[in-house]
Design an enzyme around this catalytic site. Structure first.
Site, PDB file in Angstrom:
ATOM      1  N   CYS A  59       0.396  -1.590   0.113  1.00 27.00           N
ATOM      2  CA  CYS A  59       0.011   0.332   0.012  1.00 27.00           C
ATOM      3  C   CYS A  59       1.483   1.904  -0.209  1.00 27.00           C
ATOM      4  O   CYS A  59       1.673   1.459   0.989  1.00 27.00           O
ATOM      5  CB  CYS A  59      -0.797   0.028   1.212  1.00 27.00           C
ATOM      6  SG  CYS A  59      -1.918   1.456   0.746  1.00 27.00           S
ATOM      7  N   ARG A 100      -9.121  -3.193  -9.444  1.00 28.43           N
ATOM      8  CA  ARG A 100      -9.975  -2.881  -9.586  1.00 28.43           C
ATOM      9  C   ARG A 100     -10.629  -2.681 -10.733  1.00 28.43           C
ATOM     10  O   ARG A 100     -11.519  -2.457  -9.956  1.00 28.43           O
ATOM     11  CB  ARG A 100      -8.583  -1.396 -10.260  1.00 28.43           C
ATOM     12  CG  ARG A 100      -8.296  -0.765  -9.184  1.00 28.43           C
ATOM     13  CD  ARG A 100      -7.145   0.563  -9.820  1.00 28.43           C
ATOM     14  NE  ARG A 100      -6.582  -0.165 -10.603  1.00 28.43           N
ATOM     15  CZ  ARG A 100      -5.463   0.675 -11.232  1.00 28.43           C
ATOM     16  NH1 ARG A 100      -5.537   1.672 -11.512  1.00 28.43           N
ATOM     17  NH2 ARG A 100      -4.789  -0.450 -11.909  1.00 28.43           N
TER      18      ARG A 100
END
Length: 349
Positions: A103, A228
């Site tokens: 991240c 995504r």
């Protein structure tokens, strides 16, 4: 081909990526029903928040038997706290514990967590070692290629993690500084495949069945992780699974199916927020109104994506992002369906 992470069989070799505010329990159950990925992950869980007993963070670790195998992903920068959280994740029923070192979001990295650990290989290795020693379930790690373009850090880190006991690695083939900009460099996955013996998962820019097959062919990775492309679109995940398995690839769902799934997601989210077994049970809870409001707010960014690409969808996006009840969502979506049907009828005539 299917592969194993210790005793866990991943079949098909398609993984749903851990995504904050996306891979909550309701969405995972929907993805499992529609697409049947071989392995899914929770939203990432803050080890420090668990250390201090944050109820909202504990909720992220709830597991339904129907979604197994499931990994709980944790992040943090302190080995002891990460080990403590890993033990709790195991007690909550995780089939494996995944460590987030990918991240790039500033609020995570500024705490020395996530992709920031790529800059401190010794600490990163200590965290993996501590977590491995703390639990009996397999431990896996998700990384980026490195912090910036100056160093492809993943091979050195991967060897360290493998030596510390990690049983699977996932590489998002971008550098942390890229965020989601530019294209993922799949060549990096192929180079990492040559460096380690444990299963390696490729991640980055897989949107279609053709993408998934090309990634496997070009890199030799053991499995493909999709992120995504699956947000509010579990059908994309299903098409990718069919491509991997060599099955006929289904067409796009119709608008009615998209809307029904969006409303299902909302109802399941309300039940989750109310700590109820179902939406019907949640409606009888004193906390129903508050749970409904939290659920509707949480999904304001995702519900419009269920109808993305439909004629006129952009025109009602702002309306959907202001909804506070399921009835409001339903009225807008049903009205949109009628409007779309009328438009199609005129177009045909």
């Amino acid at each position: 081909m299917p592969f194993n992470i210790g005793p866990i069989r991943v079949d098909p070799p398609l993984l749903l990526a851990p995504m904050e505010d996306v891979t909550n329990l309701p969405f995972r159950l929907i993805a499992k029903r529609i697409a049947g990925p071989g392995l899914m992950f929770t939203e990432f869980v803050s080890a420090m928040a668990i250390h201090y007993g944050a109820v909202k963070t504990y909720r992220k670790m709830r597991i339904d038997p129907g979604e197994r195998p499931l990994g709980i992903q944790i992040f943090g920068g302190e080995p002891d706290v990460m080990a403590e959280t890993a033990r709790i994740a195991e007690e909550m029923g995780a089939d494996l514990v995944d460590i987030n070192m990918g991240c790039w979001v500033p609020k995570v990295c500024k705490t020395g967590s996530g992709a920031a650990l790529l800059k401190d290989p010794d600490l990163a290795e200590r965290i993996v070692s501590s977590v491995v020693k703390a639990v009996k379930v397999p431990v896996t790690v998700k990384v980026r290629a490195g912090w910036d373009y100056s160093l492809f850090a993943a091979p050195d880190l991967a060897k360290r993690f493998q030596g510390a006991g990690a049983q699977m690695l996932t590489l998002h083939a971008r550098f942390a500084k890229q965020g989601f900009e530019g294209e993922a460099d799949w060549r990096l996955i192929g180079q990492l495949r040559e460096a380690v013996q444990v299963p390696l998962i490729g991640n980055g820019d897989v949107k279609t069945p053709e993408d998934a097959l090309r990634m496997v062919r070009e890199t030799g990775c053991d499995g493909v992780m999709v992120g995504r492309a699956a947000i509010s679109n579990p059908w994309a995940l299903d098409r990718i699974r069919c491509g991997i398995e060599g099955s006929p690839i289904p067409g796009e769902p119709n608008l009615r199916e998209r809307i029904e799934t969006a409303l299902e997601h909302l109802r399941m989210m309300v039940a989750c927020e109310a700590d109820a077994a179902s939406y019907e049970e949640a409606k009888n809870c004193e906390s129903f109104a508050d749970a409904e409001l939290r659920a509707c707010r949480a999904l304001r960014g995702q519900i419009p994506l269920y109808i993305k690409g439909e004629f006129g969808a952009s025109q009602i996006r702002n309306q959907l992002t202001r909804c506070s009840t399921i009835q409001e969502y339903q009225d807008i979506l049903e009205g949109f369906a009628l409007q779309t049907a009328a438009h199609q009828s005129v177009s045909i005539s």
